[in-house]
Write an enzyme that holds these catalytic residues in place. Structure first.
Site, PDB file in Angstrom:
ATOM      1  N   TRP A  98     -89.197 -10.563 -45.992  1.00  0.00           N
ATOM      2  CA  TRP A  98     -89.045 -12.011 -46.635  1.00  0.00           C
ATOM      3  C   TRP A  98     -87.810 -12.733 -46.055  1.00  0.00           C
ATOM      4  CZ3 TRP A  98     -92.387 -14.453 -48.920  1.00  0.00           C
ATOM      5  CH2 TRP A  98     -93.604 -14.059 -49.618  1.00  0.00           C
ATOM      6  N   ASP A 149     -81.760 -14.368 -51.844  1.00  0.00           N
ATOM      7  CA  ASP A 149     -82.929 -14.366 -52.434  1.00  0.00           C
ATOM      8  C   ASP A 149     -82.897 -13.318 -53.196  1.00  0.00           C
ATOM      9  OD1 ASP A 149     -85.822 -14.316 -52.854  1.00  0.00           O
ATOM     10  OD2 ASP A 149     -86.329 -14.326 -50.863  1.00  0.00           O
ATOM     11  N   LYS A 173     -91.688 -11.960 -61.477  1.00  0.00           N
ATOM     12  CA  LYS A 173     -91.610 -10.616 -61.426  1.00  0.00           C
ATOM     13  C   LYS A 173     -90.796 -10.172 -62.603  1.00  0.00           C
ATOM     14  CE  LYS A 173     -91.958 -11.009 -56.455  1.00  0.00           C
ATOM     15  NZ  LYS A 173     -93.111 -10.652 -56.150  1.00  0.00           N
TER      16      LYS A 173
HETATM   17  N1  PMP Z   1     -88.880 -13.795 -51.730  1.00  0.00           N
HETATM   18  C1  PMP Z   1     -89.132 -12.386 -51.875  1.00  0.00           C
HETATM   19  C2  PMP Z   1     -87.854 -11.457 -51.916  1.00  0.00           C
HETATM   20  C3  PMP Z   1     -90.431 -12.187 -52.506  1.00  0.00           C
HETATM   21  O1  PMP Z   1     -90.853 -11.016 -53.177  1.00  0.00           O
HETATM   22  C4  PMP Z   1     -91.405 -13.425 -52.846  1.00  0.00           C
HETATM   23  C5  PMP Z   1     -92.729 -13.178 -53.604  1.00  0.00           C
HETATM   24  N2  PMP Z   1     -93.040 -11.862 -53.196  1.00  0.00           N
HETATM   25  C6  PMP Z   1     -90.949 -14.539 -52.400  1.00  0.00           C
HETATM   26  C7  PMP Z   1     -89.659 -14.874 -51.606  1.00  0.00           C
HETATM   27  C8  PMP Z   1     -91.930 -15.816 -52.250  1.00  0.00           C
HETATM   28  O2  PMP Z   1     -91.996 -16.174 -53.763  1.00  0.00           O
HETATM   29  P1  PMP Z   1     -93.330 -17.223 -54.022  1.00  0.00           P
HETATM   30  O3  PMP Z   1     -94.476 -16.474 -53.774  1.00  0.00           O
HETATM   31  O4  PMP Z   1     -93.058 -17.536 -55.465  1.00  0.00           O
HETATM   32  O5  PMP Z   1     -92.990 -18.339 -53.205  1.00  0.00           O
END
Ligand code: PMP
Length: 339
Positions: A98, A149, A173
């Protein structure tokens, strides 16, 4: 019967929250269901204020920081952060999937360095959902604002919000359901957006319009409110954190003592939220099939990494759920040894 849902997100919700949603679906306020009330209705404006203050209370957010309700998820934040904060360059510390995605997106708006080099801000991913890696200690940023994040770790542990310039997270989550993205932004960092920033992504405009510049995601905000009240009733984030530690300690301890399972992430980096497990005989498909027969779902790992299973221990997963999973894993190991 409800199954054991260890999904990566959206994930299971506390049963009390689901029951409250059910009650308010048809009649929430003035004989209207919660999905149906107009976004300029006083009930919705009050809801936004209430949920904002619940978050401030539960996370002990200081007055220096503003809470924004946004949309577009963590992915939208990958653009929103540079659009609102980057002057010429920013620093992205890459610890996994991520944070790497965040850095790639940010590079569309300026220079991205992958070390602390004195850019406009330092970006980290507090918990790498895919790789099962979590920060235990914050990096030194030498006074440069830290942007984190928290999409998979918000409300899973107590943090000192004042140490961050920006904390952001999508809600699905640990804060409810998909459709809501929150940003907790230090007030002095609002108002520096690039001219090209879309208005709906401009934190100053969103803040001036009390998170209602466009139609806010009323239902996800309402669900977030219920989740925050559930956290308060559960003893607050401190209690949730203790429970999360217990859950992940139990699982890692079992995996570390097993011949079939192993945890590839080093002790220092292991996430308490997303636990990566290898099966030493590579019987992944069989394991997942057998898990389903025991009503256990959501254990498959990311297709972008080597085969593994991933156990997602978000806040709504109870200690009993983890005990049930460990019992299943023990039985599975025993059966493999018999074959
Ligand atoms: N950052 C992290 C750490 C994530 O776990 C996620 C989703 N799994 C995201 C960003 C992206 O989030 P979204 O799918 O809600 O855009």
């Amino acid at each position: 019967m409800r199954s054991y849902n260890f999904s990566v997100g959206p994930s299971s919700l506390p049963i009390e929250v689901l029951n409250e949603i059910k009650e308010n679906l048809f009649e929430w306020k003035d004989g209207m269901g919660v999905l149906e009330v107009g976004c300029r209705d006083q009930h919705v404006l009050s809801l936004i204020e209430e949920v904002k203050h619940l978050l401030i209370d539960v996370m002990s957010i200081p007055e220096t920081h503003e809470v924004l309700f946004l949309q577009g998820g963590g992915i939208a934040m990958n653009s929103m952060v540079p659009l609102n904060l980057m002057k010429r360059s920013a620093d992205y510390i890459i610890t996994g999937t991520w944070s790497n995605k965040s850095a790639i997106e940010a590079a569309k708006y300026g220079t991205v360095n992958t070390f602390v080099s004195g850019g406009s801000y330092v970006h980290i991913c507090d918990n790498e959902t895919v790789d099962g890696i979590e920060y235990k200690e914050l990096p030194e940023t030498y006074g440069v604002p830290l942007v984190a994040d928290f999409s998979s770790s918000i409300l899973t542990k107590s943090i000192d919000v004042s140490e961050y310039g920006v904390i952001y997270a999508s809600a699905q989550k640990n804060l409810g359901i998909a459709g809501l993205t929150i940003a907790i932004v230090r007030k002095d960092l609002i108002g520096h957006a690039m001219d090209i920033t879309p208005s709906v992504f401009n934190w100053k405009i969103v803040s001036e319009n009390n998170s209602s510049y466009n139609t806010p995601p009323v239902f996800p905000i309402y669900v977030a409110g219920l989740v925050l009240k559930w956290i308060q009733r559960s003893g607050g984030v401190e209690e949730i954190e203790k429970r999360n530690k217990l859950k992940s300690d139990m699982l890692y301890e079992f995996v570390d003592s097993s011949d079939l399972y192993s945890a590839p992430v080093s002790l220092k980096q292991r996430s308490r939220i997303n636990v990566i497990i290898n099966l030493n005989d590579n019987s992944y498909d069989d394991f997942l099939e057998e898990a389903k027969k025991s009503e256990i779902y959501g254990l498959f790992g990311s297709k972008f990494l080597k085969p593994h299973i991933r156990v997602n221990l978000y806040n709504s997963i109870s200690v009993t759920d983890v005990e049930y999973l460990i019992n299943f894993m023990k039985k599975y190991e025993h059966n493999r040894q018999q074959n």
